[in-house]
Design a protein around this motif. Structure first.
Motif, PDB file in Angstrom:
ATOM      1  N   PHE A 145      -4.998   6.577   6.918  1.00  0.00           N
ATOM      2  CA  PHE A 145      -4.235   5.391   6.541  1.00  0.00           C
ATOM      3  C   PHE A 145      -2.825   5.759   6.070  1.00  0.00           C
ATOM      4  CE2 PHE A 145      -8.533   3.734   6.637  1.00  0.00           C
ATOM      5  CZ  PHE A 145      -8.331   2.573   7.362  1.00  0.00           C
TER       6      PHE A 145
ATOM      7  N   PHE B 292      -1.069   8.095   7.506  1.00  0.00           N
ATOM      8  CA  PHE B 292      -0.380   8.245   8.792  1.00  0.00           C
ATOM      9  C   PHE B 292       0.078   6.881   9.316  1.00  0.00           C
ATOM     10  CE2 PHE B 292      -0.786   7.927  13.437  1.00  0.00           C
ATOM     11  CZ  PHE B 292       0.224   8.791  13.816  1.00  0.00           C
ATOM     12  N   LEU B 293      -0.834   5.918   9.305  1.00  0.00           N
ATOM     13  CA  LEU B 293      -0.480   4.585   9.799  1.00  0.00           C
ATOM     14  C   LEU B 293       0.664   3.990   8.972  1.00  0.00           C
ATOM     15  CD1 LEU B 293      -4.001   3.026  10.481  1.00  0.00           C
ATOM     16  CD2 LEU B 293      -2.351   3.836  12.163  1.00  0.00           C
TER      17      LEU B 293
ATOM     18  N   ILE C 175       2.947   5.561   7.103  1.00  0.00           N
ATOM     19  CA  ILE C 175       4.215   6.295   7.227  1.00  0.00           C
ATOM     20  C   ILE C 175       4.867   6.058   8.589  1.00  0.00           C
ATOM     21  CG2 ILE C 175       5.201   8.620   7.421  1.00  0.00           C
ATOM     22  CD1 ILE C 175       3.043   9.466   5.332  1.00  0.00           C
ATOM     23  N   VAL C 176       4.053   6.086   9.629  1.00  0.00           N
ATOM     24  CA  VAL C 176       4.618   6.071  10.983  1.00  0.00           C
ATOM     25  C   VAL C 176       4.903   4.664  11.510  1.00  0.00           C
ATOM     26  CG1 VAL C 176       4.130   6.681  13.388  1.00  0.00           C
ATOM     27  CG2 VAL C 176       3.604   8.294  11.572  1.00  0.00           C
ATOM     28  N   PHE C 177       4.047   3.709  11.174  1.00  0.00           N
ATOM     29  CA  PHE C 177       4.176   2.403  11.833  1.00  0.00           C
ATOM     30  C   PHE C 177       4.618   1.251  10.942  1.00  0.00           C
ATOM     31  CE2 PHE C 177       1.002   4.502  14.653  1.00  0.00           C
ATOM     32  CZ  PHE C 177       1.841   4.578  15.758  1.00  0.00           C
ATOM     33  N   MET C 178       4.533   1.421   9.630  1.00  0.00           N
ATOM     34  CA  MET C 178       4.776   0.260   8.783  1.00  0.00           C
ATOM     35  C   MET C 178       6.254   0.026   8.495  1.00  0.00           C
ATOM     36  SD  MET C 178       1.964  -1.307   8.250  1.00  0.00           S
ATOM     37  CE  MET C 178       1.515  -0.929   9.906  1.00  0.00           C
ATOM     38  N   ASP C 179       7.008  -0.199   9.566  1.00  0.00           N
ATOM     39  CA  ASP C 179       8.404  -0.583   9.410  1.00  0.00           C
ATOM     40  C   ASP C 179       8.496  -2.064   9.768  1.00  0.00           C
ATOM     41  OD1 ASP C 179      11.053  -0.939   9.300  1.00  0.00           O
ATOM     42  OD2 ASP C 179      11.575   0.423  10.934  1.00  0.00           O
ATOM     43  N   TRP C 180       8.275  -2.879   8.764  1.00  0.00           N
ATOM     44  CA  TRP C 180       8.125  -4.313   9.057  1.00  0.00           C
ATOM     45  C   TRP C 180       9.420  -4.967   9.496  1.00  0.00           C
ATOM     46  CZ3 TRP C 180       3.517  -5.762  10.035  1.00  0.00           C
ATOM     47  CH2 TRP C 180       2.446  -5.085   9.427  1.00  0.00           C
TER      48      TRP C 180
ATOM     49  N   SER D 256      11.017  -4.185  11.992  1.00  0.00           N
ATOM     50  CA  SER D 256      11.007  -4.308  13.446  1.00  0.00           C
ATOM     51  C   SER D 256      10.204  -5.531  13.910  1.00  0.00           C
ATOM     52  CB  SER D 256      10.429  -3.033  14.070  1.00  0.00           C
ATOM     53  OG  SER D 256       9.098  -2.870  13.654  1.00  0.00           O
ATOM     54  N   VAL D 257       9.403  -6.103  13.013  1.00  0.00           N
ATOM     55  CA  VAL D 257       8.647  -7.295  13.386  1.00  0.00           C
ATOM     56  C   VAL D 257       9.579  -8.499  13.446  1.00  0.00           C
ATOM     57  CG1 VAL D 257       6.683  -8.764  12.765  1.00  0.00           C
ATOM     58  CG2 VAL D 257       6.655  -6.342  12.169  1.00  0.00           C
TER      59      VAL D 257
END
Lengths: 393, 31
Positions: free
Chosen positions: B17, B19-20, B22-27, B29-30
């Motif tokens: 979690f 990893f998720l 750090i890598v993907f939670m750039d909100w 970009s939503v």
């Protein structure tokens, strides 16, 4: 937005999009393939311990894991591999549960055993590894066509070292399906509809998900400005023929054309609302720490989320035919969960290759490096479990 | 459940979690 202007808006380098050739990315793709192939063989040689196939392995051909150098080649001959090899050897007569395995891959194995002096296991490995190398090369070219060379490099590396990508080099049908579906889009996007239809046919003969190429091809055909459009539409329907022939085979064979589809039930998969599947998986991951098998529930969710989050965050950048294909694929995979809701879901979803474009576009340089290092470690860990008959993949 | 198995679960949970996140939670970009 027209495709040309769409591509122009997405591009980040100066390479000439219209001059993209399949062979352009071969050297890079071959180097990436070689790296992950060596990693997989090394892991298999170093970590395999004596282990018998566990009871859920039902093919009757599963071989015990034994330590030794041979694992560099055959260490991935586990789980579904035995089903494919047995179907290639004996056909479908012996067990209707085998109907869930579509015939494209076993036929390719049989073709290689007929032409070369190798057994089913060796032939399966040859087909899978050659198909994966080809898939990476086409992935590079198609990504360059749609986006840029830089994106192609990132997407190929992300795809190759994704934690369940060892399956592409195992005797499984994923790599053959991947290469066929990539070729289908490669030809369709360049207006070569007969070739696209044939590649779609091969994909649909290899895995049930292949039929989902039809709506995507139809969308592309309806949007094409090339004449005549009716040929493109007709070619888009060709993949439907593969499951129809397979169903006809079972109708003649057993009197029930639906056997390949009903066989899912013998693998404990039942129709479920996708959000319910995700909700159950999320709950299992939350409570997982207290359970002996909780490790698998956590990994299932993390790997599935790694593929789905880029789709959630970046779906807007995908050309619509790819988006339709990916969304239909995700919904289908999540609609038929086994009791462990996301078991095998990362493997089924990773063949939906556009998600790796979204992943590549989402990651800044620092995050990309974090992802590659984490993926590679995950690849080694998951492969180590798999070669010891662990319930992953 | 053995303490080793518990530790493996905790490590998988934290690493996975993180990893998720750090890598993907750039909100941004939503939006």
């Amino acid at each position: 937005m027209e495709r040309s202007s769409y591509r122009a808006s997405m591009r980040t380098d100066d390479a000439a999009v219209n001059d993209v050739r399949l062979r352009d990315g071969f050297a890079f793709s071959a180097a990436v393939f070689l790296a992950v192939r060596i990693l997989l063989s090394l892991v298999a040689v170093l970590v395999v311990r004596p282990a018998f196939p566990p009871s859920p392995e039902r093919s009757g051909l599963g071989v015990p894991a034994t330590p030794g150098l041979h694992n560099a080649v055959d260490g991935t001959d586990r789980w579904d591999a035995a089903w494919f090899e047995r179907i290639a050897l004996e056909g479908y007569d012996w067990n209707t549960a085998s109907a869930a395995f579509f015939p494209g891959y076993p036929i390719a194995i049989r073709g290689v055993t007929t032409a070369l002096p190798v057994g089913e296991s060796g032939a399966a490995l040859l087909v899978s590894n050659a198909a994966f190398l080809a898939a990476l090369t086409i992935m590079f070219a198609l990504t360059t066509l749609e986006f840029s060379v830089g994106m192609a490099r990132r997407a190929v590396v992300l795809l190759a070292c994704f934690p369940t990508s060892y399956v592409f080099m195992a005797p499984y049908s994923e790599s053959l399906f991947l290469v066929a579906s990539l070729l289908c889009f490669w030809w369709a996007r360049r207006g070569r509809w007969a070739a696209a239809g044939f590649a779609g046919f091969l994909a649909a003969a290899t895995r049930s998900l292949g039929v989902l190429l039809v709506p995507a091809l139809l969308m592309e055909a309806l949007g094409t400005d090339r004449k005549p459009r009716h040929r493109a539409i007709a070619a888009s329907l060709i993949p439907c023929i593969a499951p129809a022939i397979y169903a006809l085979y079972w109708f003649i064979h057993s009197g029930n054309a639906m056997t390949p589809f009903e066989a899912q039930a013998t693998w404990f998969r039942t129709l479920t609302v996708p959000l319910v599947t995700l909700g159950e998986a999320l709950w299992l991951a939350v409570v997982a720490i207290r359970y002996p098998q909780g490790f698998y529930w956590i990994i299932d969710l993390v790997l599935t989320a790694t593929l789905l989050l880029p789709l959630l965050l970046r779906w807007r950048i995908l050309p619509r035919p790819y988006l339709l294909y990916v969304v239909l694929g995700v919904v289908t995979v999540l609609s038929f969960p086994p009791p462990r809701p996301l078991f095998s879901a990362p493997r089924y979803l990773m063949v939906l290759f556009p998600v790796f474009w979204l992943m590549a576009s989402l990651l800044t340089r620092g995050k990309y490096l974090v992802a590659i290092v984490t993926f590679t470690l995950g690849f080694a860990c998951m492969a180590a479990l798999f070669v010891n008959w662990g319930a992953v993949g | 459940m053995s303490s080793g198995r518990f530790a493996v679960n905790v490590i998988a949970f934290v690493v996975g979690f993180s990893f998720l996140a750090i890598v993907f939670m750039d909100w941004r970009s939503v939006l």
